[in-house]
Every structure is written in structure tokens, then in C-alpha cells.
Design a protein around this motif. Structure first.
Motif, PDB file in Angstrom:
ATOM      1  N   SER A   1     -69.949  18.743  11.324  1.00 59.56           N
ATOM      2  CA  SER A   1     -70.394  20.012  10.750  1.00 59.56           C
ATOM      3  C   SER A   1     -70.546  21.014  11.879  1.00 59.56           C
ATOM      4  O   SER A   1     -71.153  20.695  12.913  1.00 59.56           O
ATOM      5  CB  SER A   1     -71.737  19.836  10.037  1.00 59.56           C
ATOM      6  OG  SER A   1     -71.594  18.982   8.931  1.00 59.56           O
ATOM      7  N   PHE A   2     -69.998  22.211  11.687  1.00 62.59           N
ATOM      8  CA  PHE A   2     -69.971  23.214  12.745  1.00 62.59           C
ATOM      9  C   PHE A   2     -70.394  24.566  12.194  1.00 62.59           C
ATOM     10  O   PHE A   2     -70.179  24.866  11.025  1.00 62.59           O
ATOM     11  CB  PHE A   2     -68.570  23.299  13.355  1.00 62.59           C
ATOM     12  CG  PHE A   2     -68.145  22.007  13.985  1.00 62.59           C
ATOM     13  CD1 PHE A   2     -68.408  21.757  15.318  1.00 62.59           C
ATOM     14  CD2 PHE A   2     -67.505  21.030  13.236  1.00 62.59           C
ATOM     15  CE1 PHE A   2     -68.042  20.560  15.896  1.00 62.59           C
ATOM     16  CE2 PHE A   2     -67.138  19.828  13.806  1.00 62.59           C
ATOM     17  CZ  PHE A   2     -67.403  19.586  15.141  1.00 62.59           C
ATOM     18  N   ALA A   3     -70.972  25.397  13.060  1.00 62.13           N
ATOM     19  CA  ALA A   3     -71.429  26.738  12.683  1.00 62.13           C
ATOM     20  C   ALA A   3     -70.358  27.768  13.035  1.00 62.13           C
ATOM     21  O   ALA A   3     -69.476  27.511  13.868  1.00 62.13           O
ATOM     22  CB  ALA A   3     -72.730  27.069  13.416  1.00 62.13           C
ATOM     23  N   GLN A   4     -70.451  28.933  12.416  1.00 63.88           N
ATOM     24  CA  GLN A   4     -69.548  30.031  12.752  1.00 63.88           C
ATOM     25  C   GLN A   4     -69.675  30.335  14.245  1.00 63.88           C
ATOM     26  O   GLN A   4     -70.775  30.392  14.786  1.00 63.88           O
ATOM     27  CB  GLN A   4     -69.904  31.271  11.938  1.00 63.88           C
ATOM     28  CG  GLN A   4     -68.995  32.444  12.210  1.00 63.88           C
ATOM     29  CD  GLN A   4     -69.334  33.636  11.327  1.00 63.88           C
ATOM     30  OE1 GLN A   4     -70.285  33.611  10.554  1.00 63.88           O
ATOM     31  NE2 GLN A   4     -68.549  34.680  11.447  1.00 63.88           N
ATOM     32  N   GLY A   5     -68.531  30.501  14.916  1.00 69.03           N
ATOM     33  CA  GLY A   5     -68.513  30.793  16.339  1.00 69.03           C
ATOM     34  C   GLY A   5     -68.484  29.564  17.230  1.00 69.03           C
ATOM     35  O   GLY A   5     -68.243  29.672  18.432  1.00 69.03           O
ATOM     36  N   ASP A   6     -68.714  28.373  16.670  1.00 70.48           N
ATOM     37  CA  ASP A   6     -68.631  27.142  17.461  1.00 70.48           C
ATOM     38  C   ASP A   6     -67.194  26.893  17.900  1.00 70.48           C
ATOM     39  O   ASP A   6     -66.240  27.343  17.253  1.00 70.48           O
ATOM     40  CB  ASP A   6     -69.086  25.922  16.652  1.00 70.48           C
ATOM     41  CG  ASP A   6     -70.583  25.771  16.556  1.00 70.48           C
ATOM     42  OD1 ASP A   6     -71.303  26.555  17.206  1.00 70.48           O
ATOM     43  OD2 ASP A   6     -71.039  24.861  15.827  1.00 70.48           O
ATOM     44  N   SER A   7     -67.041  26.178  18.984  1.00 71.80           N
ATOM     45  CA  SER A   7     -65.729  25.680  19.408  1.00 71.80           C
ATOM     46  C   SER A   7     -65.902  24.225  19.810  1.00 71.80           C
ATOM     47  O   SER A   7     -66.996  23.792  20.170  1.00 71.80           O
ATOM     48  CB  SER A   7     -65.164  26.512  20.561  1.00 71.80           C
ATOM     49  OG  SER A   7     -66.027  26.447  21.670  1.00 71.80           O
ATOM     50  N   TYR A   8     -64.818  23.466  19.705  1.00 75.64           N
ATOM     51  CA  TYR A   8     -64.879  22.037  19.992  1.00 75.64           C
ATOM     52  C   TYR A   8     -63.501  21.578  20.456  1.00 75.64           C
ATOM     53  O   TYR A   8     -62.487  21.997  19.900  1.00 75.64           O
ATOM     54  CB  TYR A   8     -65.301  21.266  18.731  1.00 75.64           C
ATOM     55  CG  TYR A   8     -65.692  19.841  18.982  1.00 75.64           C
ATOM     56  CD1 TYR A   8     -67.010  19.508  19.275  1.00 75.64           C
ATOM     57  CD2 TYR A   8     -64.750  18.822  18.921  1.00 75.64           C
ATOM     58  CE1 TYR A   8     -67.381  18.192  19.503  1.00 75.64           C
ATOM     59  CE2 TYR A   8     -65.107  17.508  19.151  1.00 75.64           C
ATOM     60  CZ  TYR A   8     -66.431  17.198  19.433  1.00 75.64           C
ATOM     61  OH  TYR A   8     -66.780  15.888  19.665  1.00 75.64           O
ATOM     62  N   GLU A   9     -63.473  20.736  21.456  1.00 73.90           N
ATOM     63  CA  GLU A   9     -62.221  20.159  21.965  1.00 73.90           C
ATOM     64  C   GLU A   9     -62.173  18.684  21.595  1.00 73.90           C
ATOM     65  O   GLU A   9     -63.133  17.948  21.865  1.00 73.90           O
ATOM     66  CB  GLU A   9     -62.134  20.297  23.484  1.00 73.90           C
ATOM     67  CG  GLU A   9     -62.054  21.728  23.973  1.00 73.90           C
ATOM     68  CD  GLU A   9     -60.730  22.393  23.660  1.00 73.90           C
ATOM     69  OE1 GLU A   9     -59.690  21.706  23.677  1.00 73.90           O
ATOM     70  OE2 GLU A   9     -60.749  23.612  23.395  1.00 73.90           O
ATOM     71  N   ILE A  10     -61.089  18.260  20.985  1.00 75.16           N
ATOM     72  CA  ILE A  10     -60.883  16.846  20.670  1.00 75.16           C
ATOM     73  C   ILE A  10     -59.824  16.335  21.640  1.00 75.16           C
ATOM     74  O   ILE A  10     -58.644  16.666  21.522  1.00 75.16           O
ATOM     75  CB  ILE A  10     -60.413  16.650  19.217  1.00 75.16           C
ATOM     76  CG1 ILE A  10     -61.426  17.236  18.248  1.00 75.16           C
ATOM     77  CG2 ILE A  10     -60.170  15.170  18.932  1.00 75.16           C
ATOM     78  CD1 ILE A  10     -60.955  17.280  16.818  1.00 75.16           C
TER      79      ILE A  10
END
Length: 133
Positions: free
Chosen positions: A60-69
Motif C-alpha cells: 500500500s502506497f501514498a500519493q507521491g511515494d516512490s519505490y524501487e523493486i
């Protein structure tokens, strides 16, 4: 994966995987939002010696979050499914119920709105050729 929003119609996605280990403990999950925002949680992973190499992960992520897989085991492919929200995955815009498939590459996620994401990480399957003759 179950839609926990009381204002929306309920939807259920079921995924069934066969395990060669009949003594394995099975788990049932719902309500993605309770798993911790801003990260992925692993629901299931292959046990030592299993032929079927599949990991199920939710986040679950918020607006503006970024994530690298970039932590997939070698030789794995990733199916990314957007349960809710808007996300850019390697510059591909994805929305509700969109799916993207990635093979052997890191995945950069940028969230345009709050989103719940499901990942199916698939490794190579070892085939016993003697068993299929």
C-alpha cells in the motif's frame, strides 16, 4: 485481495497455487491497507526444495511515494497488478485493474495517487522430465 472500502462494491481476487508440501501451513489474507504503508509485504514464498518458485507480495502506497523493486531472485519475472490507484511503472501509466509484466529488469514505481499493488514474482520452474514421459 479484497476491496475493504465500504463505499465501493466488494471484489475478491482468488489465486490458488499448488504446493508439493502437503504439511504446509496455508494463510488467507485480506485488507491490504493494514500491512504497512510504503512497502511490500511477502504473503508467501517458496520453501526449500519446492519446484514451483512463486512469491506473492502486496503493498500500500501514498500519493507521491516512490519505490524501487530490484530484489527479485535471478531469472524471475514480475506480474504487477494495480488493485487500486494510479502508478507509473517504468514510465508506464497503470490504473485500476491494469497489469504489467516485467522480465529480468528493475522496476521503478511512482505513485500518482494512493494505491494498493499486488506482485506475483515467478521464478524458473524445475521440470522433472522423467515424470512427464
Amino acid at each position: 485481495l479484497n476491496n475493504a472500502d465500504e463505499a465501493e462494491d466488494s471484489e475478491l481476487i482468488e489465486i490458488w497455487l499448488e504446493s508439493g508440501n502437503f504439511n504446509r501451513k496455508y494463510e488467507f489474507h485480506s485488507d491490504l491497507a493494514n500491512r504497512g504503508a510504503g512497502r511490500f509485504c511477502t504473503l508467501t514464498a517458496p520453501e526449500q526444495g519446492e519446484r514451483q518458485k512463486i512469491w506473492l507480495r502486496v503493498g500500500s502506497f501514498a500519493q507521491g511515494d516512490s519505490y524501487e523493486i530490484n530484489d527479485q531472485p535471478d531469472g524471475c519475472s514480475v506480474l504487477l497488478f494495480v488493485v487500486t490507484g494510479l502508478v507509473n511503472a517504468n514510465s508506464n501509466k497503470l490504473a485500476y485493474r491494469d497489469t504489467a509484466f516485467f522480465c529480468g529488469e528493475a522496476i521503478s514505481l511512482e505513485f500518482e495517487s494512493a494505491a494498493d499493488i499486488f506482485l506475483l514474482v515467478m521464478g524458473t520452474v524445475e521440470i522433472n522430465k522423467e515424470a512427464i514421459k
